[in-house]
Design a protein around this motif. Structure first.
Motif, PDB file in Angstrom:
ATOM      1  N   LYS A 201       0.832  -1.217   0.000  1.00  0.00           N
ATOM      2  CA  LYS A 201       0.000   0.000   0.000  1.00  0.00           C
ATOM      3  C   LYS A 201       0.867   1.268   0.000  1.00  0.00           C
ATOM      4  O   LYS A 201       0.540   2.248  -0.662  1.00  0.00           O
ATOM      5  N   GLU A 202       1.974   1.253   0.763  1.00  0.00           N
ATOM      6  CA  GLU A 202       2.822   2.448   0.862  1.00  0.00           C
ATOM      7  C   GLU A 202       3.376   2.842  -0.514  1.00  0.00           C
ATOM      8  O   GLU A 202       3.817   3.963  -0.713  1.00  0.00           O
ATOM      9  N   VAL A 203       3.332   1.904  -1.468  1.00  0.00           N
ATOM     10  CA  VAL A 203       3.805   2.186  -2.830  1.00  0.00           C
ATOM     11  C   VAL A 203       2.630   2.525  -3.746  1.00  0.00           C
ATOM     12  O   VAL A 203       2.594   3.579  -4.372  1.00  0.00           O
ATOM     13  N   TRP A 204       1.626   1.608  -3.818  1.00  0.00           N
ATOM     14  CA  TRP A 204       0.542   1.876  -4.778  1.00  0.00           C
ATOM     15  C   TRP A 204      -0.264   3.124  -4.421  1.00  0.00           C
ATOM     16  O   TRP A 204      -0.802   3.803  -5.286  1.00  0.00           O
ATOM     17  N   SER A 205      -0.323   3.467  -3.106  1.00  0.00           N
ATOM     18  CA  SER A 205      -1.115   4.648  -2.735  1.00  0.00           C
ATOM     19  C   SER A 205      -0.424   5.942  -3.183  1.00  0.00           C
ATOM     20  O   SER A 205      -1.064   6.989  -3.243  1.00  0.00           O
ATOM     21  N   LEU A 206       0.870   5.869  -3.490  1.00  0.00           N
ATOM     22  CA  LEU A 206       1.597   7.082  -3.923  1.00  0.00           C
ATOM     23  C   LEU A 206       1.790   7.137  -5.437  1.00  0.00           C
ATOM     24  O   LEU A 206       2.333   8.109  -5.967  1.00  0.00           O
ATOM     25  N   ALA A 207       1.362   6.087  -6.134  1.00  0.00           N
ATOM     26  CA  ALA A 207       1.605   6.017  -7.582  1.00  0.00           C
ATOM     27  C   ALA A 207       0.620   6.890  -8.359  1.00  0.00           C
ATOM     28  O   ALA A 207      -0.472   7.195  -7.885  1.00  0.00           O
ATOM     29  N   ASP A 208       1.004   7.278  -9.576  1.00  0.00           N
ATOM     30  CA  ASP A 208       0.089   8.019 -10.450  1.00  0.00           C
ATOM     31  C   ASP A 208      -0.910   7.077 -11.105  1.00  0.00           C
ATOM     32  O   ASP A 208      -2.006   7.475 -11.471  1.00  0.00           O
ATOM     33  N   LEU A 209      -0.474   5.834 -11.276  1.00  0.00           N
ATOM     34  CA  LEU A 209      -1.342   4.839 -11.910  1.00  0.00           C
ATOM     35  C   LEU A 209      -1.053   3.480 -11.277  1.00  0.00           C
ATOM     36  O   LEU A 209       0.110   3.131 -11.034  1.00  0.00           O
ATOM     37  N   VAL A 210      -2.123   2.734 -10.985  1.00  0.00           N
ATOM     38  CA  VAL A 210      -1.969   1.352 -10.496  1.00  0.00           C
ATOM     39  C   VAL A 210      -2.530   0.468 -11.606  1.00  0.00           C
ATOM     40  O   VAL A 210      -3.667   0.662 -12.040  1.00  0.00           O
ATOM     41  N   ALA A 211      -1.739  -0.480 -12.078  1.00  0.00           N
ATOM     42  CA  ALA A 211      -2.198  -1.259 -13.234  1.00  0.00           C
ATOM     43  C   ALA A 211      -1.561  -2.635 -13.280  1.00  0.00           C
ATOM     44  O   ALA A 211      -0.455  -2.848 -12.767  1.00  0.00           O
ATOM     45  N   SER A 212      -2.273  -3.546 -13.938  1.00  0.00           N
ATOM     46  CA  SER A 212      -1.699  -4.854 -14.267  1.00  0.00           C
ATOM     47  C   SER A 212      -0.618  -4.609 -15.313  1.00  0.00           C
ATOM     48  O   SER A 212      -0.513  -3.498 -15.859  1.00  0.00           O
ATOM     49  N   THR A 213       0.140  -5.635 -15.652  1.00  0.00           N
ATOM     50  CA  THR A 213       1.195  -5.401 -16.652  1.00  0.00           C
ATOM     51  C   THR A 213       0.569  -5.061 -18.011  1.00  0.00           C
ATOM     52  O   THR A 213       1.098  -4.236 -18.747  1.00  0.00           O
ATOM     53  N   GLY A 214      -0.575  -5.658 -18.310  1.00  0.00           N
ATOM     54  CA  GLY A 214      -1.262  -5.318 -19.558  1.00  0.00           C
ATOM     55  C   GLY A 214      -1.789  -3.882 -19.526  1.00  0.00           C
ATOM     56  O   GLY A 214      -1.741  -3.157 -20.525  1.00  0.00           O
ATOM     57  N   GLY A 215      -2.275  -3.484 -18.345  1.00  0.00           N
ATOM     58  CA  GLY A 215      -2.762  -2.107 -18.166  1.00  0.00           C
ATOM     59  C   GLY A 215      -1.621  -1.107 -18.352  1.00  0.00           C
ATOM     60  O   GLY A 215      -1.825   0.002 -18.858  1.00  0.00           O
ATOM     61  N   MET A 216      -0.415  -1.499 -17.948  1.00  0.00           N
ATOM     62  CA  MET A 216       0.746  -0.615 -18.140  1.00  0.00           C
ATOM     63  C   MET A 216       0.987  -0.396 -19.630  1.00  0.00           C
ATOM     64  O   MET A 216       1.231   0.726 -20.078  1.00  0.00           O
ATOM     65  N   VAL A 217       0.881  -1.471 -20.415  1.00  0.00           N
ATOM     66  CA  VAL A 217       1.086  -1.352 -21.867  1.00  0.00           C
ATOM     67  C   VAL A 217       0.008  -0.446 -22.471  1.00  0.00           C
ATOM     68  O   VAL A 217       0.304   0.452 -23.259  1.00  0.00           O
ATOM     69  N   ARG A 218      -1.230  -0.668 -22.043  1.00  0.00           N
ATOM     70  CA  ARG A 218      -2.330   0.123 -22.630  1.00  0.00           C
ATOM     71  C   ARG A 218      -2.252   1.606 -22.264  1.00  0.00           C
ATOM     72  O   ARG A 218      -2.639   2.457 -23.049  1.00  0.00           O
ATOM     73  N   ASN A 219      -1.745   1.922 -21.066  1.00  0.00           N
ATOM     74  CA  ASN A 219      -1.770   3.307 -20.593  1.00  0.00           C
ATOM     75  C   ASN A 219      -0.484   4.098 -20.820  1.00  0.00           C
ATOM     76  O   ASN A 219      -0.469   5.309 -20.630  1.00  0.00           O
ATOM     77  N   ALA A 220       0.570   3.419 -21.226  1.00  0.00           N
ATOM     78  CA  ALA A 220       1.867   4.106 -21.357  1.00  0.00           C
ATOM     79  C   ALA A 220       1.836   5.206 -22.419  1.00  0.00           C
ATOM     80  O   ALA A 220       2.644   6.134 -22.378  1.00  0.00           O
ATOM     81  N   CYS A 221       0.884   5.124 -23.351  1.00  0.00           N
ATOM     82  CA  CYS A 221       0.772   6.148 -24.402  1.00  0.00           C
ATOM     83  C   CYS A 221       0.464   7.537 -23.813  1.00  0.00           C
ATOM     84  O   CYS A 221       0.702   8.552 -24.452  1.00  0.00           O
ATOM     85  N   LYS A 222      -0.009   7.588 -22.561  1.00  0.00           N
ATOM     86  CA  LYS A 222      -0.500   8.858 -22.010  1.00  0.00           C
ATOM     87  C   LYS A 222       0.600   9.829 -21.544  1.00  0.00           C
ATOM     88  O   LYS A 222       0.316  10.991 -21.305  1.00  0.00           O
ATOM     89  N   HIS A 223       1.828   9.311 -21.338  1.00  0.00           N
ATOM     90  CA  HIS A 223       2.929  10.190 -20.897  1.00  0.00           C
ATOM     91  C   HIS A 223       4.230   9.765 -21.566  1.00  0.00           C
ATOM     92  O   HIS A 223       4.322   8.652 -22.088  1.00  0.00           O
ATOM     93  N   ASP A 224       5.231  10.646 -21.507  1.00  0.00           N
ATOM     94  CA  ASP A 224       6.496  10.360 -22.203  1.00  0.00           C
ATOM     95  C   ASP A 224       7.501   9.605 -21.347  1.00  0.00           C
ATOM     96  O   ASP A 224       8.368   8.919 -21.871  1.00  0.00           O
TER      97      ASP A 224
END
Ligand code: 13P
Ligand code: SF4
Length: 299
Positions: A201-224
């Motif tokens: 929790k101390e990590v995911w609660s501070l993240a900009d995005l919490v995602a599965s590995t597939g979710g990371m691939v799908r969302n990476a287009c949003k930032h550089d």
């Protein structure tokens, strides 16, 4: 050379290679599809290949076999096992069910087939919130990842989630700390932080995005620029999909040694010799399949 031999064998044998996002780059490169646990389960169902070579850990290959009882599913290195999946035993689920007879059992896909046979429904990190929301009970027994359980609890506060076992965890994702997040925020303030929900929790609660590995691939287009709080190889996968973007592994020691047991030579041998075949006893497979299919119907 080995790669060409694999390509030839795939055609000759009507085989496909499925690989998880944490596999070695050389294995990802030879795969027909690379993805997260949910995407790989779906691919396994959709494929009309006669042979599936599954490059991932044991529970993933088992899930592919359960969903495809008539296909030959090969796991190149049977010793590539997810330690977290083995932290949960069927007896623990049954004991929790006795204490909470009104509860539904939602199990993370990172479990053995025997445990899946005791579940009402399976989930992955990509759909855990939706699956828990969808079950017809306000009390949910959830295992084996207590960090994922805590993440789901934060998103579905109206239900009571009971983790089983109490402290199940992924030995790779628990390495990440709040200090790692703070260090990267100072070092690269312009970059976004993405964390897998298996982190604490101390990590995911501070993240900009919490995602599965597939979710990371799908969302990476949003930032550089991204700092990636999951297994290190994920950055290879992300860089391949988005060569123009920057991906920084949050820790160099975040390596799932079991995922790394499969080499290109193992993949070749597996296809050439058609081993090691995955088999799940029928009575276990039938029950586990129902729980997996319920998940696939929900999301
Ligand atoms: P994903 O389904 O997000 O790929 O996660 C699988 C896993 O084992 C993460 O450690
Ligand atoms: Fe299991 Fe963790 Fe490896 Fe994923 S990263 S397969 S949860 S040990």
């Amino acid at each position: 050379m080995v790669r060409e031999k694999i390509e030839r064998l795939k055609k000759e044998k009507n085989a496909i290679i499925l690989a998880h996002n944490y596999q070695l780059p050389e294995v990802q490169d030879v795969a027909d599809f690379v993805g997260d646990s949910l995407e790989l389960s779906r691919k396994a169902v959709e494929s009309d290949a006669e042979i599936i070579v599954f490059c991932g850990v044991d529970f993933m290959a088992e899930t592919a076999k359960i969903l495809n009882p008539d296909k030959k599913v090969l796991h190149p290195v049977p010793d590539a096992r997810c330690p977290m999946a083995h932290m949960l035993l069927p007896e623990m689920i049954e004991e929790e069910k006795r204490k909470h007879p009104e509860a539904k059992v939602v199990l993370y896909i990172n479990t053995t087939a025997e445990c899946k046979a005791h579940a009402d429904v399976i989930c992955t990190s990509a759909n855990a919130v939706k699956v828990v929301e969808s079950v017809e009970s306000d009390v949910v027994i959830f295992g084996p990842d207590a960090n994922l359980a805590e993440y789901v609890q934060s998103r579905v506060p109206e239900k009571k989630i009971i983790p089983v076992p109490r402290f199940g965890k992924c030995v790779v994702h628990v390495l990440f700390t709040r200090e790692d997040v703070e260090k990267w925020r100072r070092k690269l303030p312009h970059a976004k932080i993405v964390a897998h929900p298996e982190c604490r929790k101390e990590v995911w609660s501070l993240a900009d995005l919490v995602a599965s590995t597939g979710g990371m691939v799908r969302n990476a287009c949003k930032h550089d620029s991204w700092i990636v709080f999951t297994e290190k190889e994920m950055c290879y996968r992300l860089k391949k999909v988005y060569p123009e973007k920057e991906f920084y592994p949050a820790r160099d020691d975040a390596v799932c040694l079991n995922m790394k047991k499969i080499t290109l030579k193992d993949v070749y041998r597996s296809l050439a010799e058609e081993k090691h075949e995955v088999n799940v006893p029928e009575e276990v497979a039938v029950k586990a399949k129902k729980a997996i299919e319920r998940m696939l119907e929900i999301v």
